[in-house]
Design a protein around this motif. Structure first.
Motif, PDB file in Angstrom:
ATOM      1  N   TRP A 504     -11.730  -3.611  -3.864  1.00 27.84           N
ATOM      2  CA  TRP A 504     -10.466  -4.361  -3.882  1.00 27.84           C
ATOM      3  C   TRP A 504      -9.861  -4.349  -2.481  1.00 27.84           C
ATOM      4  N   THR A 505      -9.462  -5.518  -1.989  1.00 27.54           N
ATOM      5  CA  THR A 505      -8.823  -5.652  -0.680  1.00 27.54           C
ATOM      6  C   THR A 505      -7.658  -6.619  -0.810  1.00 27.54           C
ATOM      7  N   LEU A 506      -6.511  -6.242  -0.195  1.00 29.96           N
ATOM      8  CA  LEU A 506      -5.312  -7.074  -0.298  1.00 29.96           C
ATOM      9  C   LEU A 506      -4.491  -6.963   0.981  1.00 29.96           C
ATOM     10  N   VAL A 507      -4.117  -8.141   1.533  1.00 28.68           N
ATOM     11  CA  VAL A 507      -3.171  -8.220   2.644  1.00 28.68           C
ATOM     12  C   VAL A 507      -2.096  -9.218   2.220  1.00 28.68           C
ATOM     13  N   ARG A 508      -0.839  -8.816   2.278  1.00 27.33           N
ATOM     14  CA  ARG A 508       0.238  -9.690   1.811  1.00 27.33           C
ATOM     15  C   ARG A 508       1.533  -9.378   2.551  1.00 27.33           C
ATOM     16  N   LEU A 509       2.465 -10.345   2.492  1.00 31.55           N
ATOM     17  CA  LEU A 509       3.813 -10.151   3.026  1.00 31.55           C
ATOM     18  C   LEU A 509       4.648  -9.519   1.925  1.00 31.55           C
ATOM     19  N   SER A 510       5.007  -8.264   2.110  1.00 31.44           N
ATOM     20  CA  SER A 510       5.655  -7.523   1.025  1.00 31.44           C
ATOM     21  C   SER A 510       7.175  -7.535   1.109  1.00 31.44           C
ATOM     22  N   GLU A 511       7.766  -7.641   2.340  1.00 30.12           N
ATOM     23  CA  GLU A 511       9.216  -7.589   2.464  1.00 30.12           C
ATOM     24  C   GLU A 511       9.685  -8.497   3.603  1.00 30.12           C
ATOM     25  N   LEU A 512      10.931  -8.984   3.445  1.00 29.92           N
ATOM     26  CA  LEU A 512      11.642  -9.695   4.521  1.00 29.92           C
ATOM     27  C   LEU A 512      12.886  -8.888   4.846  1.00 29.92           C
ATOM     28  N   ARG A 513      12.781  -8.051   5.822  1.00 30.82           N
ATOM     29  CA  ARG A 513      13.918  -7.221   6.205  1.00 30.82           C
ATOM     30  C   ARG A 513      14.761  -7.968   7.245  1.00 30.82           C
ATOM     31  N   GLN A 514      15.936  -7.408   7.546  1.00 29.53           N
ATOM     32  CA  GLN A 514      16.828  -8.056   8.500  1.00 29.53           C
ATOM     33  C   GLN A 514      16.242  -8.069   9.913  1.00 29.53           C
ATOM     34  N   ASP A 515      15.413  -7.063  10.201  1.00 33.46           N
ATOM     35  CA  ASP A 515      14.919  -6.944  11.566  1.00 33.46           C
ATOM     36  C   ASP A 515      13.424  -7.187  11.706  1.00 33.46           C
ATOM     37  N   CYS A 516      12.683  -7.332  10.548  1.00 33.43           N
ATOM     38  CA  CYS A 516      11.231  -7.486  10.669  1.00 33.43           C
ATOM     39  C   CYS A 516      10.629  -8.052   9.406  1.00 33.43           C
ATOM     40  N   TYR A 517       9.376  -8.517   9.569  1.00 28.55           N
ATOM     41  CA  TYR A 517       8.515  -8.837   8.438  1.00 28.55           C
ATOM     42  C   TYR A 517       7.664  -7.599   8.142  1.00 28.55           C
ATOM     43  N   VAL A 518       7.420  -7.313   6.866  1.00 34.07           N
ATOM     44  CA  VAL A 518       6.564  -6.179   6.462  1.00 34.07           C
ATOM     45  C   VAL A 518       5.289  -6.745   5.856  1.00 34.07           C
ATOM     46  N   VAL A 519       4.173  -6.507   6.540  1.00 35.88           N
ATOM     47  CA  VAL A 519       2.862  -6.962   6.066  1.00 35.88           C
ATOM     48  C   VAL A 519       2.100  -5.737   5.522  1.00 35.88           C
ATOM     49  N   GLU A 520       1.706  -5.841   4.304  1.00 36.02           N
ATOM     50  CA  GLU A 520       1.071  -4.711   3.598  1.00 36.02           C
ATOM     51  C   GLU A 520      -0.442  -4.895   3.573  1.00 36.02           C
ATOM     52  N   MET A 521      -1.185  -3.817   3.886  1.00 37.31           N
ATOM     53  CA  MET A 521      -2.658  -3.835   3.871  1.00 37.31           C
ATOM     54  C   MET A 521      -3.160  -2.749   2.915  1.00 37.31           C
ATOM     55  N   ARG A 522      -4.002  -3.159   1.938  1.00 34.94           N
ATOM     56  CA  ARG A 522      -4.554  -2.222   0.953  1.00 34.94           C
ATOM     57  C   ARG A 522      -6.063  -2.471   0.807  1.00 34.94           C
ATOM     58  N   CYS A 523      -6.833  -1.383   0.764  1.00 36.32           N
ATOM     59  CA  CYS A 523      -8.283  -1.470   0.514  1.00 36.32           C
ATOM     60  C   CYS A 523      -8.813  -0.067   0.257  1.00 36.32           C
ATOM     61  N   TYR A 524     -10.128   0.028  -0.057  1.00 36.59           N
ATOM     62  CA  TYR A 524     -10.793   1.322  -0.269  1.00 36.59           C
ATOM     63  C   TYR A 524     -11.856   1.524   0.791  1.00 36.59           C
ATOM     64  N   VAL A 525     -11.926   2.756   1.320  1.00 33.36           N
ATOM     65  CA  VAL A 525     -12.890   3.106   2.355  1.00 33.36           C
ATOM     66  C   VAL A 525     -14.047   3.861   1.693  1.00 33.36           C
ATOM     67  N   ALA A 526     -15.255   3.386   1.962  1.00 33.82           N
ATOM     68  CA  ALA A 526     -16.445   3.957   1.325  1.00 33.82           C
ATOM     69  C   ALA A 526     -16.841   5.262   2.005  1.00 33.82           C
ATOM     70  N   THR A 527     -16.322   6.376   1.519  1.00 32.42           N
ATOM     71  CA  THR A 527     -16.688   7.703   1.990  1.00 32.42           C
ATOM     72  C   THR A 527     -16.267   8.732   0.957  1.00 32.42           C
ATOM     73  N   LEU A 528     -16.897   9.911   0.997  1.00 31.09           N
ATOM     74  CA  LEU A 528     -16.569  10.982   0.064  1.00 31.09           C
ATOM     75  C   LEU A 528     -15.908  12.165   0.744  1.00 31.09           C
ATOM     76  N   ASP A 529     -16.036  12.260   2.062  1.00 33.22           N
ATOM     77  CA  ASP A 529     -15.504  13.402   2.801  1.00 33.22           C
ATOM     78  C   ASP A 529     -14.182  13.026   3.452  1.00 33.22           C
ATOM     79  N   VAL A 530     -13.184  13.896   3.320  1.00 36.48           N
ATOM     80  CA  VAL A 530     -11.855  13.581   3.840  1.00 36.48           C
ATOM     81  C   VAL A 530     -11.863  13.510   5.367  1.00 36.48           C
ATOM     82  N   SER A 531     -12.645  14.356   6.008  1.00 37.03           N
ATOM     83  CA  SER A 531     -12.700  14.321   7.470  1.00 37.03           C
ATOM     84  C   SER A 531     -13.300  13.003   7.958  1.00 37.03           C
ATOM     85  N   GLU A 532     -14.328  12.546   7.294  1.00 37.81           N
ATOM     86  CA  GLU A 532     -14.931  11.266   7.649  1.00 37.81           C
ATOM     87  C   GLU A 532     -13.957  10.121   7.394  1.00 37.81           C
TER      88      GLU A 532
END
Length: 577
Positions: A504-532
């Motif tokens: 699943w991958t998603l990029v969207r405009l999540s908020e319109l604030r007074q001073d900025c646009y908020v662009v949200e990025m969501r996805c999953y990284v293929a790894t099992l180790d936290v350090s990696e």
């Protein structure tokens, strides 16, 4: 830093696992294995004898004791078992007059043959081919065995096999003029006894030791077993020879089985040779009664040695069961370590001890039963003691059950990083009573397994991928069309990125604030180790920054505007108003 912490945690788990097998702990476990079963058995039978003594003392007091004593047969013939044992003792002591009291009085009164001659005929028939049932199979009740499909006043206690005939050894129930019930060898059996039994060579004669000993050994043996010392020596020689032959045969069969298994299955042969000796004792105990009958061992010696033989057989069976339990649990422990499940080892050790204790208690009950002890009261006392122990150790039992739940359900393993309740840490040991975890502050938290199994546990080590979630903050001065183009291109960029899983991958405009646009990025990284994951996350963020730099947008930074006005500016504002 996190990678170093995980490495240290794994080392701690590794040392914690192997610390159980040091010399000191091994010695403690060995002492426990030796003492605990013996202590439990001693306590159980101590309770049995104390309760039994109290019950007998309370039951046989005053007139009741006198009436019970009065109803007892003076020759011990109250039960079929008592009659058989009394007759064997009498002929062992060569007291034919006493032995005649165990024969059917009606038959003796109606025959012209002297009583001593009838006793001799029965003894010779028993020596030549008589097989009495084991003591525990002969009824010890005054009414006899009521489930043998025989008349209520008749009990079968063995068989006699002679050259040309075979018949049952029967006992008949009689009632004296005083109302005392007793048992005697039935006239139906006595009338079938041959007048002249063909005497086969005895075992002592076969071995050439029939003339052995009128000395100290002989006198002692005659006093105990009622046989000559030569007969006892011959029996010991028979047991030794039979044991050697069976032992060698079992070893040969074991070797053939091993070679055949390896050649056909192409696998390692895992049956331990430690089972050979107890298996040999069991086979010898099974073959010995028939061998003694066929080789002419006197019935008095067979009867005395029969109970010893049964005890040895049951002891060897318990020994074999313990060997098999050891082999089974050793294999299970090796498999647990091979599959990196060290937490199961402690539970397997606990189950091994419980199984061994239960096996020893069962063996002791059977052996003491063979010795003639009444175990009904002891078993009841053991049950009451177990119930009291369960009430007094509720918390300990709860933790033991919690340990089984933690190991069986496996919500965590040693080395897993998890959240439990309000805390987080790496599991370094799952013991019989508690589970230990090392927190990020490098402290160790010990949680009883009863509580740990009831907590809500979040196991981070079970993740199959990592969640990537970040926001971009862009100034409001950017053109909305440029923002839209950036969002579309970022979506395609992340979908094609080599580190991103296609879950699943998603990029969207999540908020319109007074001073900025908020662009949200969501996805999953293929790894099992936290350090990696942290390394890949850093590279992805840098790639995103490079991508954003291609567009006419600016990152919104935290800012604060301060307006400064002079007195002249204030007068201008007043005039304007």
């Amino acid at each position: 830093m996190i990678k170093t912490a995980q490495h240290t945690t794994k080392l701690a788990a590794h040392h914690a696992m192997h610390s159980r097998f040091d010399d000191k702990s091994t010695a403690k476990r060995l002492v426990f294995r030796l003492i605990a079963p013996l202590l439990i058995v001693v306590l159980a039978f101590g309770a049995m004898f104390s309760v039994q003594a109290a019950s007998v003392a309370s039951a046989l007091t005053g007139d009741e004791a006198q009436s019970v004593q009065a109803s007892k047969d003076s020759f011990g013939r109250d039960t079929p078992r008592g009659t058989v044992q009394g007759f064997i003792r009498a002929i062992a002591n060569h007291d034919n007059e006493l032995a005649a009291n165990y024969l059917d009085g009606r038959f003796l009164a109606n025959t012209d043959t002297p009583n001593a001659e009838i006793v001799t005929r029965l003894k010779n028939a028993l020596d030549a081919g008589g097989k009495l049932d084991p003591d525990l199979q002969i009824s010890g009740a005054a009414d006899g065995n009521l489930s043998d499909n025989l008349p209520a006043d008749i009990d079968k206690v063995g068989t006699i096999h002679l050259m040309n005939q075979q018949f049952d050894i029967l006992l008949a129930k009689r009632v004296s003029d005083d109302g005392v019930v007793f048992w005697q060898f039935a006239g139906e059996t006595l009338e079938k006894l041959p007048s002249d039994t063909r005497q086969t060579p005895t075992l002592a004669q076969r071995f050439g030791v029939d003339k052995l000993g009128d000395g100290v050994l002989g006198s002692n043996v005659n006093g105990v077993f009622g046989v000559k010392s030569g007969e006892l020596v011959a029996l010991l020689m028979l047991v030794l020879m039979l044991g050697v032959v069976v032992y060698a045969a079992v070893w040969v069969l074991y070797g053939v089985w091993k070679v055949g298994y390896v050649s056909l299955r192409k696998k390692e042969f895992r049956v331990t040779p430690k089972i050979i000796l107890p298996l040999t004792v069991i086979i010898v105990s099974f073959l010995l009664p028939e061998a003694m009958v066929r080789l002419g061992v006197p019935v008095t010696l067979r009867s005395s040695f029969g109970r010893v033989n049964e005890i040895l057989a049951w002891g060897a069976a318990a020994w074999l069961a313990l060997r098999l339990l050891d082999a089974l649990f050793n294999r299970a422990e090796a498999r647990s370590l091979r599959l990196n499940r060290p937490e199961q080892v402690s539970i397997l050790n606990l189950l091994r001890k419980i199984a061994k204790v239960l096996m020893l208690i069962l063996a002791m009950i059977i052996i003491f039963g063979n010795l003639g002890f009444d175990l009904t009261t002891g078993i009841a006392a053991l049950g009451v003691g177990g119930l009291a122990l369960a009430f007094g150790a509720q918390k300990t039992i709860e933790n033991l059950i919690g340990s089984v739940v933690v190991v069986a359900d496996r919500p965590v393993r040693v080395g897993d990083y998890c959240r439990f309740g309000t805390m987080e840490g790496t599991v370094i040991d799952i013991g019989i009573r508690s589970t230990r975890l090392r927190t990020l502050n490098r402290t160790i938290v010990t949680v009883p397994n009863g509580e740990f199994s009831a907590l809500q546990i979040e196991n981070y080590a079970k993740r199959d991928m990592f969640y990537f979630f970040h926001n971009l903050y862009l100034k409001r001065s950017a053109n909305p069309r440029e923002i839209g183009r950036l969002i579309k291109d970022l979506q395609e960029f992340l979908e094609r990125h080599p580190y991103v899983n296609d879950e699943w991958t998603l990029v969207r405009l999540s908020e319109l604030r007074q001073d900025c646009y908020v662009v949200e990025m969501r996805c999953y990284v293929a790894t099992l180790d936290v350090s990696e994951f942290y390394v890949k996350q850093s590279e992805m963020l840098i790639d995103v920054l490079h991508k954003v730099s291609e567009y006419d947008v600016e990152h919104a930074l935290p800012s604060q505007e301060i307006a400064i006005k002079t007195d002249a500016d204030a007068k201008v504002d007043d005039l304007a108003q």
